[in-house]
Design a protein around this motif. Structure first.
Motif, PDB file in Angstrom:
ATOM      1  N   LYS A  75      30.742 -41.404  14.049  1.00 46.26           N
ATOM      2  CA  LYS A  75      29.697 -41.249  15.064  1.00 46.26           C
ATOM      3  C   LYS A  75      28.333 -41.374  14.415  1.00 46.26           C
ATOM      4  N   MET A  76      27.393 -42.012  15.129  1.00 48.29           N
ATOM      5  CA  MET A  76      26.040 -42.139  14.616  1.00 48.29           C
ATOM      6  C   MET A  76      25.452 -40.769  14.299  1.00 48.29           C
ATOM      7  N   ALA A  77      25.743 -39.809  15.157  1.00 50.63           N
ATOM      8  CA  ALA A  77      25.247 -38.454  14.958  1.00 50.63           C
ATOM      9  C   ALA A  77      26.127 -37.533  15.778  1.00 50.63           C
ATOM     10  N   ASN A  78      26.057 -36.233  15.464  1.00 52.25           N
ATOM     11  CA  ASN A  78      26.882 -35.276  16.199  1.00 52.25           C
ATOM     12  C   ASN A  78      26.607 -35.319  17.694  1.00 52.25           C
TER      13      ASN A  78
END
Lengths: 488, 451
Positions: B312-315
C-alpha cells in the motif's frame, strides 16, 4: 492481552528458576521484557513473520530510500558553502569578547584570532548558490541541491556529536536513522540487507560502529558494514569444499528449530536470528554480485573517478548508487578526516580540507547526476553533512605551528545539503551571522533534520515509536519539527 | 478507558433530549386539548430525564478530558448541561412532593419554560462543539459571500489583501474573532479592524513581520497555549503563513495588487499556488492521493507469489506500489496480465529491467490511477507506445536505456498529464527533445550524460 503477557504467565516459578540456571532463559527474558510490542503490534499490512517484510508508511512518501553522506570530523562550512566576505577583513584580528562569552570550546583557550575564509567563492547555477573553489564538480549540481545553512547541534565533540547526528542522542544505545527507517518500512530487496554502511578515509568515525547499531530495536535493523577491500562482508564465502546446497539445508534445519522456539517464547530476537541466517545465505550470492563494479562501463568509472579494486570514497559512491538501484533502503557512507584543527599543514583549513574536498567532490557530483539520469533521485533522498561546524576563530593549540590555519569545533552553525526525495532543488534555507558563527535565521536543529527525513519517507516522527523500558521511544525523542519550507 | 467511555456521550445525550421532548409534548397537548395523561407517566418521564441527563453529564465530563475541544465553548456547554440536570432533578422532586400545593402550577410552568431554554442552549453549544461554530450561525444567511471565494485566474492581478489574505482569515480565524466573539479583543472581519489590533495592542506592524504579534502567534507550535489558530482547529498551511508574512513585510497594504508589491521568484512560486486549482490551502501533512476501493487480499497475494513487491502507498490509502525488484528477468508479459486484477489500485509500477515486451503495454494502459511508471532497461521499442496515451494520470515515465526513437517520443508526447520524462540512453535525437521541450515547457526531460 498481548502474546507476550500470556507468555509470561506460562513461565512458572519452577520453570523460571530452571531457565535461570541454564542462563539462556534469563537472557531471553531480558530481551522479552525489553523489546516486544513493536513487532507484535505491527499492522496487518506487513508480513509480520519476517521483520524485514515490507511495511507501508503512515502517509504517501516522497522518498523511498536514503543515501547519507557523512563527512566525519566535521567539514568547515566556511571553506565549502557558507561564504562570509566580512571574515576576510577580520582575518588575523582578535576575536571580539562577545563571541566567547558563555561558549565552551573543545580546544580554544584565551582570546583567539579570527581566520578568514581559506577559499574563494563564486555563485553557480540558476539558484546562485555560493560554492568554494575546492568543490568545482559540486558547483555544477547546485541546482539539484537544497542547502540548510543554519544547522545546529548540542554536542561539540566528535563521538557524541556523530551519535547525535545519527541516533538523536549523544549517548550510546539508541538506534540510528537507518535502523528506524528499516524498522518502519522493511526492505525492498529480500536478498540484501536494508541498511548498508560503507566507510572510507582511513578510519571509521570516532563514535565507531554504534553509529549503525540498532540500539533497542531488534538487531535485524542494524546496519551491515561492507568492507572496501577483500570480501565485502567477512565470513560470507563458503569454506573450502563446503557444498552450497548442504549449507542451505543446514540453515533450513537451524531455522526450523528456531521457529519452534519462537512460537514458544515469542521472543523477537529469535525472528531476527532466523532472518539473519536467511539473509546471510542469500547475501553469499547477492553481495559479491552487487559490490563488484567491474561491469560498470568506462564512462561511469570516469565520471565517479573510481578504480576497480581500490578502497575509496569514489568507489563507495558508485556502490551506493548500485545499492539503491537494487532497492536497499538506507545506505550510509562515512568519509573520515575532516577535523581540520591546523596542527599540521596536512590537517588545516587550507590544504587539509582541499585534499578531502578533492577526494569527495567528483564522486558526489557524479552520484547526484547518475541518480538523476536513472530517475532514482526522485525518490532517493541524499543528505550531505558533518556532525557540527567549525569556528570562524583560528585555533592555535600548544605545539601547533603559529601560522597554522585550523578551526575549532562549532556546534552553533554548520551546513547540510539534501537532494532528491521531494526537497526543493536549488534552494537555500537559513542563514548564519556575518561570520558563519551562529545561525540567525530559520535555524534547524538535528532533531528537525531527523523529523524532516522521516517525513519524506512517509512518517510522522512523533508516531514512529518503539516501546522500550516502559515508554515509547522515537528518533526525535521529545523534540523535532519538520522543516516544511524546504519541501517541494 | 475513561476516554473511551466518554465517547458514548454524543450517543447518550439523545436519551434525555428524547425524554424531555416527550414530556414537553404531553404538557403541550394537555394545555391545548382535553387530553390528560396519567400522573405516573409524567413522573416516569421526569425521573428518566433526570437520571439520563446526569449520566450524560458525567460522560460528557469524561469526553471533555480529552482536551480536543474549544475550551470556552466547552465550559459553557458543561455548565448548561449540569444546570439542566440539576433542574430536572428538582422538578422530579417538586412534582413528587408539592403537587397538591396551590402555588405548584406557577413553579411547574416556570420550570417547563426554563427547561426549554436550557435544553436549546445546551444542544446548540454541543452542536457547535462537534460541528464547529460556523455550522449553524445566522451570519451565514447574510454573509455567505465569504463562503464562495472568487477563484483567482491571474495571481498577478489579485488584490493581496481582499483576494488572498482576508479569505484565509475568513476561513480560519473569523469564527473566533468577529463582533459576536471577539477573542483576545481582536476583530478580523475587515482590514480596519484588523489593524486596530486586540487587547495587547496592534497585532500587525507594517513592513515588520518579525515584530508582528499575529505572525509570532501563527508560527507557534500547536501545543503552545497562545498558538493561533488554537490546537484542534484547522492550522494554517506553510504557504498561507508565507503569504501572510510577505504581505506584512511588503507594507500590509489594503488595495495593492500582487504585481505592485514586486514579489520575488521565491514568493511568486508560493503565490501561484493560490491560483484556481492550486494547492496552497491543502494541509501539509496529507498529500492527497486519489481514493479507490481496496484490492482483494487474495489478488495481492497472488501477485506477490509471482515475485513482485506489492505494498500500500500508505496506511491510509488503498493505492498500491508494485515493484519487481529481484529476479527481474523472470517477469514477462504473462505475469503482467495478472496485474489486471488490481488495475485501479496500481499507483506506482516498476517493471524496469524485466523481460516484458510491447504486449505488456496494453495491460499497463488500463491502470487508471497510475502515477509513476518505471520501464527503463527493458527491450521495449517504439511499438505500441501509443497505448500509454490512455494513462490520464501518469506524471512520471522512466524510459532510460530503452531503444525508442523520435517516432516513439511523438507517441509519448500525447500523454497530457506527464510532468517528468527520463530519456537517457535512448535513440531519440536531441532535436526531437528540444522540440518537445518547446511545445511543452512544463515537462521536465532528463537526458543524462552522453557516454
Amino acid at each position: 492481552m498481548n502474546t507476550f503477557q500470556e507468555n509470561l504467565r506460562d513461565i512458572t516459578r519452577r520453570n523460571f528458576l530452571y531457565n535461570l540456571s541454564t542462563g539462556i532463559g534469563s537472557l531471553a527474558l531480558g530481551s522479552l521484557l525489553g523489546g516486544c510490542g513493536g513487532l507484535l503490534k505491527s499492522d496487518g499490512s506487513s508480513n509480520s513473520k519476517n521483520p524485514l517484510g515490507l511495511k507501508s508508511p503512515q502517509f504517501a512518501p516522497k522518498a523511498k530510500r536514503v543515501i547519507y553522506l557523512h563527512m566525519a570530523g566535521a567539514p568547515s562550512q566556511l571553506e565549502t558553502f557558507d561564504y562570509k566576505p566580512l571574515l576576510h577583513k577580520l582575518d588575523g584580528q582578535n576575536c571580539p569578547e562577545s563571541f566567547l562569552k558563555g561558549q565552551r570550546f573543545a580546544f580554544i583557550k584565551g582570546t583567539p584570532k579570527m581566520l578568514g575564509p581559506q577559499a574563494t567563492f563564486k555563485q553557480y547555477g540558476n539558484s546562485g548558490a555560493y560554492v568554494s573553489n575546492h568543490l568545482p564538480f559540486t558547483s555544477e549540481i547546485v541546482d539539484d541541491l537544497c542547502f540548510v545553512k543554519s544547522m545546529h547541534t548540542t554536542e561539540f565533540n566528535h563521538a557524541p556529536a556523530q551519535l547525535f547526528m545519527h541516533t538523536g542522542s549523544p549517548r550510546l544505545g539508541r538506534p540510528g536513522i537507518g535502523s528506524w527507517v528499516t524498522y518502519g518500512l522493511g526492505t525492498e530487496n529480500q536478498n540484501l540487507p536494508g541498511f548498508i554502511v560503507l566507510a572510507s578515509g582511513g578510519k571509521t568515525p570516532d563514535a565507531g560502529k554504534s553509529l549503525w547499531g540498532s540500539g533497542f530495536l531488534p538487531t535485524v535493523y542494524q546496519g551491515v558494514q561492507c568492507r572496501n577491500a577483500g570480501d565485502p562482508v567477512l565470513y560470507l564465502s563458503d569454506p573450502h569444499h563446503q557444498d552450497r546446497t548442504l549449507k542451505g539445508k543446514l540453515i533450513d534445519a537451524i531455522n526450523d528449530v528456531n521457529q519452534t522456539h519462537f512460537e514458544e517464547t515469542q521472543d523477537p530476537e529469535i525472528q531476527s536470528r532466523i532472518a539473519q541466517f536467511e539473509m546471510a545465505y542469500k547475501m553469499q550470492v547477492s553481495v559479491p554480485e552487487t559490490m563488484d563494479i567491474k561491469d560498470e562501463p568506462a564512462y561511469i568509472h570516469e565520471m565517479y573517478g573510481t578504480e576497480i579494486g581500490k578502497a575509496s570514497f569514489a568507489n563507495n559512491c558508485l556502490l551506493a548508487r548500485r545499492l539503491v538501484e537494487k532497492g536497499v533502503r538506507y545506505v550510509q557512507l562515512f568519509h573520515w578526516g575532516w577535523d581540520h584543527h591546523g596542527e599540521s599543514k596536512a590537517n588545516d583549513c587550507e590544504d587539509g580540507i582541499k585534499t578531502r574536498c578533492a577526494e569527495t567532490d567528483k564522486p558526489i557530483a557524479a552520484l547526484i547526476k547518475d541518480l538523476k539520469q536513472r530517475g532514482l533521485l526522485e525518490d532517493t533522498l541524499v543528505v550531505w553533512g558533518g556532525e557540527f561546524g567549525r569556528t570562524p576563530m583560528k585555533e592555535s593549540r600548544p605545539g601547533a605551528p603559529p601560522d597554522g590555519k585550523g578551526r575549532d569545533h562549532n556546534p552553533n552553525a554548520f551546513t547540510v545539503w539534501m537532494a532528491g526525495g521531494g526537497v526543493k532543488p536549488g534552494f537555500t534555507h537559513g542563514e548564519t551571522d556575518e561570520f558563519g558563527y551562529f545561525g540567525v535565521k530559520d535555524r534547524v536543529h538535528v532533531h528537525d533534520l531527523h523529523a524532516t527525513i522521516l517525513h519524506q519517507l512517509g512518517f510522522d516522527h512523533e508516531k514512529l515509536t518503539f516501546p522500550y523500558q516502559g515508554r515509547d521511544f522515537r528518533l526525535t525523542d521529545v523534540h523535532g519539527h519538520v522543516v516544511h519550507n524546504i519541501l517541494s | 478507558m475513561i476516554n473511551f467511555i466518554g465517547k458514548f456521550h454524543p450517543l447518550l445525550v439523545h436519551l434525555p433530549i428524547g425524554f424531555i421532548s416527550f414530556w414537553l409534548i404531553i404538557e403541550f397537548l394537555e394545555r391545548i386539548s382535553s387530553y390528560k395523561s396519567g400522573e405516573k407517566t409524567k413522573q416516569i418521564l421526569l425521573i428518566s430525564s433526570a437520571i439520563s441527563s446526569i449520566i450524560s453529564s458525567v460522560l460528557g465530563y469524561f469526553l471533555s478530558l480529552s482536551g480536543e475541544y474549544n475550551v470556552e465553548l466547552l465550559d459553557e456547554h458543561k455548565w448548561l448541561g449540569i444546570w439542566l440536570s440539576v433542574l430536572l432533578v428538582l422538578i422530579s422532586i417538586i412534582y413528587y412532593l408539592l403537587k397538591s400545593k396551590i402555588y405548584f402550577k406557577y413553579i411547574y410552568n416556570g420550570s417547563i419554560f426554563l427547561v426549554c431554554i436550557l435544553l436549546t442552549l445546551t444542544g446548540h453549544h454541543g452542536g457547535s462543539l462537534t460541528h464547529g461554530e460556523q455550522y449553524l450561525s445566522l451570519s451565514q444567511l447574510s454573509e455567505n459571500k465569504n463562503e464562495n471565494v472568487v477563484e483567482i485566474k491571474d495571481i498577478k492581478q489579485a488584490v493581496v489583501f481582499s483576494d488572498l489574505v482576508q479569505p484565509i482569515f475568513n476561513k480560519k480565524c473569523v469564527a473566533c474573532h468577529n463582533t459576536g466573539k471577539l477573542k483576545g479583543g481582536l476583530l478580523m472581519d475587515t482590514y480596519e479592524n484588523l489593524l486596530k489590533g486586540g487587547e495587547s495592542g496592534a497585532v500587525i506592524i507594517a513592513s515588520n513581520s518579525a515584530q508582528s504579534e499575529l505572525i509570532k502567534l501563527i508560527n507557534l507550535e500547536p501545543i503552545e497555549k497562545r498558538a493561533m489558530p488554537p490546537k484542534g482547529k484547522i492550522p494554517l498551511t506553510t504557504d498561507e503563513k508565507a503569504l501572510l508574512t510577505w504581505w506584512i513585510d511588503a507594507g500590509a497594504t489594503k488595495d495593492k495588487k500582487v504585481s505592485e508589491l514586486k514579489p520575488d521568484a521565491a514568493i511568486m512560486a508560493v503565490l501561484t499556488k493560490f491560483q484556481a486549482g492550486g494547492n496552497a490551502h491543502n494541509t501539509d501533512e496529507t498529500p492527497s492521493l486519489p481514493e479507490v476501493t481496496a484490492a482483494a487480499d487474495k489478488d495481492v497475494q497472488a501477485i506477490q507469489m509471482l515475485g513482485a513487491n506489492v505494498q500500500k502507498m500508505a496506511n491510509n490509502s488503498n493505492l498500491l506500489d508494485v515493484r519487481v525488484i529481484i529476479n527481474k528477468k523472470d517477469w514477462d508479459d504473462k505475469k503482467t496480465e495478472n496485474l489486471s486484477k488490481i488495475k485501479e489500485q496500481v499507483y506506482i509500477l516498476d517493471l524496469s529491467g524485466t523481460a516484458i515486451s510491447s504486449k505488456s503495454l496494453n495491460e499497463i494502459a488500463k491502470f487508471s490511477n497510475l502515477n509513476k511508471l518505471f520501464i527503463q532497461n527493458t527491450n521495449l521499442d517504439d511499438a505500441n507506445l501509443e497505448a500509454l496515451s490512455n494513462l490520464s494520470k501518469l506524471e512520471s515515465l522512466n524510459l532510460y536505456n530503452v531503444p525508442i526513437s523520435d517516432a516513439g517520443l511523438k507517441k509519448i508526447a500525447s500523454i497530457k498529464s506527464l510532468k517528468k520524462l527520463f530519456l537517457w540512453k535512448t535513440k531519440i535525437n536531441q532535436n526531437a527533445i528540444e522540440a518537445l521541450k518547446k511545445s511543452n515547457p512544463e515537462l521536465e526531460i532528463v537526458v543524462g550524460i552522453t557516454a
